[in-house]
Design a protein around this motif. Sequence first.
Motif, PDB file in Angstrom:
ATOM      1  N   LEU A 108       0.843  -1.193   0.000  1.00 24.68           N
ATOM      2  CA  LEU A 108       0.000   0.000   0.000  1.00 24.68           C
ATOM      3  C   LEU A 108       0.879   1.243   0.000  1.00 24.68           C
ATOM      4  O   LEU A 108       1.864   1.328   0.737  1.00 24.68           O
ATOM      5  N   LYS A 109       0.496   2.226  -0.797  1.00 23.50           N
ATOM      6  CA  LYS A 109       1.277   3.455  -0.909  1.00 23.50           C
ATOM      7  C   LYS A 109       1.202   4.263   0.373  1.00 23.50           C
ATOM      8  O   LYS A 109       0.155   4.342   1.027  1.00 23.50           O
ATOM      9  N   THR A 110       2.306   4.900   0.708  1.00 25.72           N
ATOM     10  CA  THR A 110       2.352   5.875   1.792  1.00 25.72           C
ATOM     11  C   THR A 110       2.678   7.240   1.200  1.00 25.72           C
ATOM     12  O   THR A 110       3.103   7.357   0.039  1.00 25.72           O
ATOM     13  N   TYR A 111       2.486   8.279   2.011  1.00 24.50           N
ATOM     14  CA  TYR A 111       2.820   9.620   1.531  1.00 24.50           C
ATOM     15  C   TYR A 111       4.332   9.788   1.384  1.00 24.50           C
ATOM     16  O   TYR A 111       4.800  10.624   0.600  1.00 24.50           O
ATOM     17  N   GLY A 112       5.078   8.984   2.120  1.00 24.09           N
ATOM     18  CA  GLY A 112       6.524   8.991   1.910  1.00 24.09           C
ATOM     19  C   GLY A 112       6.890   8.433   0.547  1.00 24.09           C
ATOM     20  O   GLY A 112       7.802   8.947  -0.123  1.00 24.09           O
ATOM     21  N   ASP A 113       6.152   7.395   0.103  1.00 27.55           N
ATOM     22  CA  ASP A 113       6.398   6.841  -1.231  1.00 27.55           C
ATOM     23  C   ASP A 113       6.070   7.864  -2.319  1.00 27.55           C
ATOM     24  O   ASP A 113       6.792   7.976  -3.316  1.00 27.55           O
ATOM     25  N   LEU A 114       4.981   8.599  -2.153  1.00 19.18           N
ATOM     26  CA  LEU A 114       4.595   9.599  -3.149  1.00 19.18           C
ATOM     27  C   LEU A 114       5.640  10.701  -3.262  1.00 19.18           C
ATOM     28  O   LEU A 114       5.993  11.137  -4.371  1.00 19.18           O
ATOM     29  N   LYS A 115       6.150  11.157  -2.113  1.00 28.64           N
ATOM     30  CA  LYS A 115       7.165  12.211  -2.134  1.00 28.64           C
ATOM     31  C   LYS A 115       8.466  11.702  -2.761  1.00 28.64           C
ATOM     32  O   LYS A 115       9.149  12.428  -3.497  1.00 28.64           O
ATOM     33  N   GLN A 116       8.794  10.457  -2.469  1.00 28.61           N
ATOM     34  CA  GLN A 116      10.014   9.882  -3.035  1.00 28.61           C
ATOM     35  C   GLN A 116       9.889   9.728  -4.541  1.00 28.61           C
ATOM     36  O   GLN A 116      10.838  10.011  -5.291  1.00 28.61           O
ATOM     37  N   ASP A 117       8.724   9.280  -5.010  1.00 29.82           N
ATOM     38  CA  ASP A 117       8.515   9.146  -6.455  1.00 29.82           C
ATOM     39  C   ASP A 117       8.540  10.501  -7.141  1.00 29.82           C
ATOM     40  O   ASP A 117       9.043  10.619  -8.269  1.00 29.82           O
ATOM     41  N   CYS A 118       7.988  11.533  -6.480  1.00 30.41           N
ATOM     42  CA  CYS A 118       8.007  12.871  -7.069  1.00 30.41           C
ATOM     43  C   CYS A 118       9.436  13.395  -7.197  1.00 30.41           C
ATOM     44  O   CYS A 118       9.804  14.008  -8.207  1.00 30.41           O
ATOM     45  N   ALA A 119      10.242  13.128  -6.171  1.00 27.36           N
ATOM     46  CA  ALA A 119      11.646  13.559  -6.235  1.00 27.36           C
ATOM     47  C   ALA A 119      12.387  12.840  -7.367  1.00 27.36           C
ATOM     48  O   ALA A 119      13.231  13.433  -8.050  1.00 27.36           O
ATOM     49  N   LYS A 120      12.050  11.588  -7.589  1.00 26.98           N
ATOM     50  CA  LYS A 120      12.675  10.837  -8.682  1.00 26.98           C
ATOM     51  C   LYS A 120      12.254  11.402 -10.030  1.00 26.98           C
ATOM     52  O   LYS A 120      13.067  11.489 -10.961  1.00 26.98           O
ATOM     53  N   TYR A 121      10.987  11.819 -10.127  1.00 20.11           N
ATOM     54  CA  TYR A 121      10.503  12.408 -11.379  1.00 20.11           C
ATOM     55  C   TYR A 121      11.231  13.721 -11.672  1.00 20.11           C
ATOM     56  O   TYR A 121      11.580  14.000 -12.824  1.00 20.11           O
ATOM     57  N   VAL A 122      11.488  14.510 -10.640  1.00 15.98           N
ATOM     58  CA  VAL A 122      12.221  15.771 -10.823  1.00 15.98           C
ATOM     59  C   VAL A 122      13.651  15.487 -11.260  1.00 15.98           C
ATOM     60  O   VAL A 122      14.216  16.181 -12.123  1.00 15.98           O
ATOM     61  N   SER A 123      14.255  14.443 -10.665  1.00 18.04           N
ATOM     62  CA  SER A 123      15.642  14.106 -11.017  1.00 18.04           C
ATOM     63  C   SER A 123      15.761  13.604 -12.459  1.00 18.04           C
ATOM     64  O   SER A 123      16.841  13.683 -13.063  1.00 18.04           O
ATOM     65  N   LEU A 124      14.657  13.118 -13.016  1.00 24.18           N
ATOM     66  CA  LEU A 124      14.650  12.647 -14.411  1.00 24.18           C
ATOM     67  C   LEU A 124      14.327  13.767 -15.392  1.00 24.18           C
ATOM     68  O   LEU A 124      14.075  13.501 -16.575  1.00 24.18           O
ATOM     69  N   GLY A 125      14.307  15.005 -14.895  1.00 24.12           N
ATOM     70  CA  GLY A 125      14.086  16.148 -15.765  1.00 24.12           C
ATOM     71  C   GLY A 125      12.625  16.442 -16.029  1.00 24.12           C
ATOM     72  O   GLY A 125      12.304  17.147 -16.994  1.00 24.12           O
ATOM     73  N   LYS A 126      11.741  15.921 -15.210  1.00 23.96           N
ATOM     74  CA  LYS A 126      10.292  16.136 -15.338  1.00 23.96           C
ATOM     75  C   LYS A 126       9.789  15.763 -16.730  1.00 23.96           C
ATOM     76  O   LYS A 126       8.936  16.422 -17.319  1.00 23.96           O
TER      77      LYS A 126
END
Length: 661
Positions: free
Chosen positions: A418-436
Amino acid sequence: MPNYADILLPKVTRSENSIDCNCYICLRARCINHSKNQFVLGQKRNLNNNIDKLNGLYGSSTQKINYTKTVNKPNVKRSAKKVIKLCEKCFQKIGNGLNHSCAHTCEPQTHTIRQNVMKLVNELPDKQKEHVASSILKDISNKVVGDSMRLSTGGRGKTIYFKTNEPNDKILFSTGDLDSFHVNSAVSTNHMRKMSSFIRKTAGRKSVPVKYEQHIRDRSHLLDTFYQKGLFEFETADGNYQTRPVVWANVNELLEEVLKERNLIGYYVVKVMADGGQGFFKVSMSIIPDSENGTVEDYSDSLSNEDIIYNISSKKRKFNQEKLGYKSTSVKKLIMICIVPDIKETYNNIKFLFDLVKLNEVSFKFVSDFKLLLIINGQQTATSMFPCPYCSISLKDLRNFHKIADCQILGHDKSKSLKTYGDLKQDCAKYVSLGKSKKMSKESHSVINEPIFYEDKDVKVLEKCYIPELHLLQGFVNHLFWNGLVLVLGREKALIWPLKLKIISKNYHGEIFEGNACRKLLKEADALCDKIIYENVGILALVPFISAFKAMNKMVNLCFSTERRGSIDALDKIIEELKKALLATGVSITLKIHVLLEHVKPTLSLLKNSEGLGKWSEQAGESVHREFLSFWEKHKINLINDPSYSQRLKAATVQFSSFHI
């Protein structure tokens, strides 16, 4: 008064040179701007009784008639008043030449007295007859017990009824009763004032509380000071940014005021809902006290004995509504947080509104449809590579029914999936690191924005955002019907089933069945066993669909109401039965069916022992559109750019929330 009877008037002719009358009356009638004399009550006008030129009371001045001489009215001797003499015993007229029946007897007969009195009364004028009758009835009413009396008429009796003049001191309709009716009927305040006035005149002066008209005026502006209005830029449906009026309130201040007005003390939970409809995007909230019990419907006949952990009465348990009037989860108790017309549901628009009302400053549970829920989580749409807002299952695995077990929670301890809000923030940071780059969003589990809700990293999304049971019910039935039965039977044959049940589909985001219609179709799944329906394909082709509808009906009976009607362990058997039936139908697995199979049981484990999903339903958030429309119609203006639009929208919003307290 002057002697108008003897005045001499000119002769009336048809000649053009006819003489005008110059008497006092005619002169006054022809006078222009004649000031009216003011007379004090009781004061007499001092007019001379002579008709002469000095006081203007004369006829034609051109005729040579001497009016200076006083015209005296001949003295007429007035006749004396007629006096009737009556016998003191028999009340008969007595006098010269009249026969007197009781003159030679000691006692008059009773019937003779009645005849004489009636004869005498009949000779009286009508007004005097009324005086006699009212005097008699007044004496009789003092001796009557009750409101009616049977009178003797010498023949068939007659009943008369007495209306007491005493006012009704009993309050028939309390302020709470009238307020509940006002909210339920959605009528205007002016209509309620007229109705209370009618009740007061009909049922008594005190049948309605004193100063109710003032109460309803004050109530309509109860929350006026908590709402603000302003103009902000939003992204619209055409992709452009345009200015839109917004009416909003600080959710923390609004919550405290509602708690004070409802006098709620103790533990409570705030349920926030958001949805777009009827041309507005609305954010609203329900305040649910811990002590409130819901209404339990009787579905015991659809469950086996082993599925029921307590006895369910055949009668519905009714919630005690004396204090609130309606259940706190009802749309009648919904409070508007903010409203804005004609905007698109995008991440930036939703985040701006939630920040504007400071939603994250209070503790709440959130319920909405899947589209908005994904936006709030910062995810892409339901057709993205990872569409589930609660877990990280891929779209490929979701549609491949045999691989659903990869995300299976039933029978295994896989809560980490099950997703947590920590997982969502981590995935968002990964998306930013990939150049959005949205092409690389699959590497971040389709998360492209920060979650709007501020929660600790260990909090699961399922703990904050409960599953929307109404959308699950509608999604299951509509998908199985339109993408299953219609393909097997054909549209004409498939529609025989709902038409037999007097159910019609609605053209809303495509052709669908609404909530009540879906519920009825589940209950009447056996109606598919009609030869007219399956004659072209055979009954065996419909058995999997009938089994799937029946299994879903069991799940709805068990946990989709406000209170649970069975144990969580009984849900495992129902879900396994539903999986087998869906596999036999061959229909595709959608996001809503996935949530039904995998996330219903974990959600129930987060609730109290007796709570069902119905308590956290999004139904009130969907019904608010129609509820608000009745208030908006009283203030409606079509032009959004009109300067008075914001003020009218605020007035409608204030009345809506004030009447729903």
